[in-house]
Design a protein around this motif. Structure first.
Motif, PDB file in Angstrom:
ATOM      1  N   VAL A   1      -0.234   1.157  -5.540  1.00 31.52           N
ATOM      2  CA  VAL A   1      -1.191   0.271  -4.879  1.00 31.52           C
ATOM      3  C   VAL A   1      -1.952   1.063  -3.814  1.00 31.52           C
ATOM      4  O   VAL A   1      -1.346   1.697  -2.940  1.00 31.52           O
ATOM      5  CB  VAL A   1      -0.474  -0.928  -4.232  1.00 31.52           C
ATOM      6  CG1 VAL A   1      -1.475  -1.813  -3.481  1.00 31.52           C
ATOM      7  CG2 VAL A   1       0.253  -1.751  -5.301  1.00 31.52           C
ATOM      8  N   ASP A   2      -3.263   1.027  -3.899  1.00 35.99           N
ATOM      9  CA  ASP A   2      -4.108   1.744  -2.944  1.00 35.99           C
ATOM     10  C   ASP A   2      -4.373   0.905  -1.698  1.00 35.99           C
ATOM     11  O   ASP A   2      -4.326   1.413  -0.573  1.00 35.99           O
ATOM     12  CB  ASP A   2      -5.452   2.106  -3.589  1.00 35.99           C
ATOM     13  CG  ASP A   2      -5.276   2.898  -4.864  1.00 35.99           C
ATOM     14  OD1 ASP A   2      -4.553   3.904  -4.839  1.00 35.99           O
ATOM     15  OD2 ASP A   2      -5.852   2.494  -5.901  1.00 35.99           O
ATOM     16  N   ALA A   3      -4.680  -0.367  -1.902  1.00 37.82           N
ATOM     17  CA  ALA A   3      -5.054  -1.235  -0.783  1.00 37.82           C
ATOM     18  C   ALA A   3      -4.980  -2.682  -1.230  1.00 37.82           C
ATOM     19  O   ALA A   3      -4.938  -2.991  -2.430  1.00 37.82           O
ATOM     20  CB  ALA A   3      -6.466  -0.906  -0.301  1.00 37.82           C
ATOM     21  N   VAL A   4      -4.966  -3.583  -0.252  1.00 36.28           N
ATOM     22  CA  VAL A   4      -5.038  -5.021  -0.516  1.00 36.28           C
ATOM     23  C   VAL A   4      -6.228  -5.566   0.261  1.00 36.28           C
ATOM     24  O   VAL A   4      -6.332  -5.366   1.474  1.00 36.28           O
ATOM     25  CB  VAL A   4      -3.747  -5.752  -0.094  1.00 36.28           C
ATOM     26  CG1 VAL A   4      -3.852  -7.244  -0.427  1.00 36.28           C
ATOM     27  CG2 VAL A   4      -2.530  -5.137  -0.773  1.00 36.28           C
ATOM     28  N   ALA A   5      -7.124  -6.227  -0.443  1.00 38.58           N
ATOM     29  CA  ALA A   5      -8.340  -6.769   0.166  1.00 38.58           C
ATOM     30  C   ALA A   5      -8.362  -8.282   0.015  1.00 38.58           C
ATOM     31  O   ALA A   5      -7.607  -8.863  -0.779  1.00 38.58           O
ATOM     32  CB  ALA A   5      -9.588  -6.162  -0.477  1.00 38.58           C
ATOM     33  N   ARG A   6      -9.214  -8.906   0.801  1.00 35.15           N
ATOM     34  CA  ARG A   6      -9.453 -10.346   0.672  1.00 35.15           C
ATOM     35  C   ARG A   6     -10.912 -10.556   0.349  1.00 35.15           C
ATOM     36  O   ARG A   6     -11.788  -9.956   0.962  1.00 35.15           O
ATOM     37  CB  ARG A   6      -9.111 -11.090   1.974  1.00 35.15           C
ATOM     38  CG  ARG A   6      -9.374 -12.604   1.866  1.00 35.15           C
ATOM     39  CD  ARG A   6      -9.271 -13.287   3.220  1.00 35.15           C
ATOM     40  NE  ARG A   6     -10.192 -12.726   4.194  1.00 35.15           N
ATOM     41  CZ  ARG A   6     -11.503 -12.971   4.230  1.00 35.15           C
ATOM     42  NH1 ARG A   6     -12.061 -13.775   3.341  1.00 35.15           N
ATOM     43  NH2 ARG A   6     -12.260 -12.400   5.145  1.00 35.15           N
ATOM     44  N   ARG A   7     -11.181 -11.425  -0.602  1.00 29.19           N
ATOM     45  CA  ARG A   7     -12.550 -11.785  -0.977  1.00 29.19           C
ATOM     46  C   ARG A   7     -12.614 -13.303  -1.020  1.00 29.19           C
ATOM     47  O   ARG A   7     -12.165 -13.909  -1.989  1.00 29.19           O
ATOM     48  CB  ARG A   7     -12.930 -11.159  -2.322  1.00 29.19           C
ATOM     49  CG  ARG A   7     -12.764  -9.642  -2.342  1.00 29.19           C
ATOM     50  CD  ARG A   7     -12.907  -9.064  -3.741  1.00 29.19           C
ATOM     51  NE  ARG A   7     -12.545  -7.660  -3.785  1.00 29.19           N
ATOM     52  CZ  ARG A   7     -13.363  -6.650  -3.505  1.00 29.19           C
ATOM     53  NH1 ARG A   7     -14.606  -6.905  -3.159  1.00 29.19           N
ATOM     54  NH2 ARG A   7     -12.942  -5.400  -3.575  1.00 29.19           N
TER      55      ARG A   7
ATOM     56  N   ALA B   1       8.756  -0.139  -7.501  1.00 26.63           N
ATOM     57  CA  ALA B   1       9.707   0.920  -7.839  1.00 26.63           C
ATOM     58  C   ALA B   1      10.496   1.333  -6.609  1.00 26.63           C
ATOM     59  O   ALA B   1      11.652   1.739  -6.714  1.00 26.63           O
ATOM     60  CB  ALA B   1       8.968   2.113  -8.434  1.00 26.63           C
ATOM     61  N   ASP B   2       9.835   1.254  -5.443  1.00 30.14           N
ATOM     62  CA  ASP B   2      10.516   1.575  -4.186  1.00 30.14           C
ATOM     63  C   ASP B   2       9.938   0.691  -3.085  1.00 30.14           C
ATOM     64  O   ASP B   2       8.732   0.441  -3.061  1.00 30.14           O
ATOM     65  CB  ASP B   2      10.312   3.055  -3.843  1.00 30.14           C
ATOM     66  CG  ASP B   2       8.837   3.379  -3.541  1.00 30.14           C
ATOM     67  OD1 ASP B   2       8.496   3.521  -2.353  1.00 30.14           O
ATOM     68  OD2 ASP B   2       8.031   3.444  -4.495  1.00 30.14           O
ATOM     69  N   PRO B   3      10.755   0.179  -2.187  1.00 31.67           N
ATOM     70  CA  PRO B   3      12.219   0.228  -2.267  1.00 31.67           C
ATOM     71  C   PRO B   3      12.733  -0.658  -3.402  1.00 31.67           C
ATOM     72  O   PRO B   3      12.111  -1.673  -3.715  1.00 31.67           O
ATOM     73  CB  PRO B   3      12.643  -0.291  -0.894  1.00 31.67           C
ATOM     74  CG  PRO B   3      11.530  -1.183  -0.476  1.00 31.67           C
ATOM     75  CD  PRO B   3      10.275  -0.560  -1.009  1.00 31.67           C
ATOM     76  N   PRO B   4      13.853  -0.285  -4.019  1.00 33.01           N
ATOM     77  CA  PRO B   4      14.399  -1.073  -5.136  1.00 33.01           C
ATOM     78  C   PRO B   4      14.670  -2.517  -4.713  1.00 33.01           C
ATOM     79  O   PRO B   4      15.190  -2.776  -3.635  1.00 33.01           O
ATOM     80  CB  PRO B   4      15.712  -0.339  -5.466  1.00 33.01           C
ATOM     81  CG  PRO B   4      15.511   1.044  -4.942  1.00 33.01           C
ATOM     82  CD  PRO B   4      14.668   0.899  -3.710  1.00 33.01           C
ATOM     83  N   GLY B   5      14.264  -3.443  -5.578  1.00 33.25           N
ATOM     84  CA  GLY B   5      14.489  -4.858  -5.302  1.00 33.25           C
ATOM     85  C   GLY B   5      13.369  -5.543  -4.564  1.00 33.25           C
ATOM     86  O   GLY B   5      13.334  -6.771  -4.471  1.00 33.25           O
TER      87      GLY B   5
ATOM     88  N   ALA C   1       0.833  -1.212   0.000  1.00 31.77           N
ATOM     89  CA  ALA C   1       0.000   0.000   0.000  1.00 31.77           C
ATOM     90  C   ALA C   1       0.864   1.257   0.000  1.00 31.77           C
ATOM     91  O   ALA C   1       1.774   1.409   0.814  1.00 31.77           O
ATOM     92  CB  ALA C   1      -0.926  -0.004   1.203  1.00 31.77           C
ATOM     93  N   GLY C   2       0.587   2.134  -0.964  1.00 30.75           N
ATOM     94  CA  GLY C   2       1.346   3.371  -1.086  1.00 30.75           C
ATOM     95  C   GLY C   2       2.603   3.262  -1.921  1.00 30.75           C
ATOM     96  O   GLY C   2       3.309   4.258  -2.111  1.00 30.75           O
ATOM     97  N   HIS C   3       2.880   2.073  -2.445  1.00 29.35           N
ATOM     98  CA  HIS C   3       4.090   1.866  -3.241  1.00 29.35           C
ATOM     99  C   HIS C   3       3.724   1.668  -4.716  1.00 29.35           C
ATOM    100  O   HIS C   3       2.694   1.084  -5.048  1.00 29.35           O
ATOM    101  CB  HIS C   3       4.861   0.646  -2.735  1.00 29.35           C
ATOM    102  CG  HIS C   3       5.429   0.834  -1.365  1.00 29.35           C
ATOM    103  ND1 HIS C   3       6.678   1.358  -1.134  1.00 29.35           N
ATOM    104  CD2 HIS C   3       4.895   0.581  -0.143  1.00 29.35           C
ATOM    105  CE1 HIS C   3       6.908   1.410   0.168  1.00 29.35           C
ATOM    106  NE2 HIS C   3       5.832   0.940   0.798  1.00 29.35           N
TER     107      HIS C   3
END
Length: 288
Positions: free
Chosen positions: A49-55, A103-107, A19-21
């Protein structure tokens, strides 16, 4: 197969890291895993990425209007990486199915892998999660506040199938699979062969409470664990599933198994079936 508690733990794990990356690269490696082509997976690149959800058993990473949806199936897993290179992975006979680099953090990023030759892992890139057929037909989430005892009883009413099959049916209840259906039935002290529609009011309440407590306890055990530790935690927390031939932790009786063509169930005769072993037609045929 990862079920609701493990997928929920993965959701929490990924939320902290995604989230946020911004997504840098998405590399599909196993064509068999990719279930959609429009929009392409590369459309996720450059989005945050805004969020990760489970369905149910699905993971859903939303990124600025697109959704990367994953179902791990029976042998799929997610492996977090801290040292991914810029070299694209090559398709081959290995377990790697998809790689996502940040893209961040690299790798940083993750691999989706699938062991074995029977492939079921599924990856979708969609604008709306409801476009995924498995999500569109999901039943209610068993840990939602709206999933009351009355709602549960209504799902069982008129259901002529055995409890084991009903609990595993994703269109009835989302997220419960072979392992936790065994665990729920053991906690409720009910036979997996009992017809769902035959439950009394007291039995329906007992099964409802066992469903909630079993899933919540499994989620709590997994809280804070890294993705690589979740499989071992699941196995260590199971009381009957996968423990045929071992003593029941409640009564000491031997855990029994019934085998089917592509799965098996485990149960305790003393706790669940009045001390009577269930018929195993597959074993009976072998003994003839």
């Amino acid at each position: 197969m990862p079920e609701l508690p493990e997928v929920e733990a993965l959701r929490t794990f990924l939320t902290d890291r995604l989230a946020g990356h911004k997504i840098a690269r998405v590399h599909p490696v196993a064509v068999s895993a990719l279930k959609t082509y429009d929009p392409p997976l590369t459309a996720l690149e450059g989005r945050t990425v805004d969020a990760v959800a489970r369905r149910g058993k699905f993971l859903d990473a939303s990124a600025e209007g697109l959704h990367l949806v994953v179902h791990l199936a029976r042998a799929g897993w997610l492996r977090w990486r801290e040292n991914l290179t810029d070299v694209p992975p090559k398709p081959g006979k290995g377990p790697l199915a998809l790689r996502v680099s940040l893209a961040d953090p690299p790798g940083a990023g993750f691999d989706l892998t699938e062991a074995g030759t029977k492939k079921g892992l599924a990856v979708y890139c969609v604008r709306d999660p409801a476009e995924v057929p498995g999500i569109a037909r999901l039943g209610p989430e068993p840990l939602d506040a709206a999933f009351t005892r009355e709602v549960f009883a209504g799902l069982l009413r008129g259901e002529r199938r055995r409890l084991k099959g009903v609990l595993r049916d994703q269109s009835v209840i989302a997220g419960v699979g072979n392992a936790y259906s065994d665990e729920v039935l053991h906690a409720a002290r009910m036979s997996p062969y009992k017809l769902a529609a035959s439950l009394s009011e007291e039995e329906a309440t007992r099964l409802y409470e066992a469903l909630g407590s079993t899933l919540r306890e499994a989620i709590e055990r997994s809280r804070g664990l890294a993705a690589g530790e979740l499989k071992a935690e699941k196995k260590s927390g199971l009381r009957v599933h996968g423990r045929a031939g071992q003593p029941c932790p409640v009564c000491g009786d031997t855990v029994r198994e019934v085998s089917f063509s592509d799965s098996a169930l485990q149960y305790c005769p003393t706790c669940q079936t009045g001390g009577k072993p269930l018929a195993d037609r597959r074993l009976s045929r072998l003994l003839k």
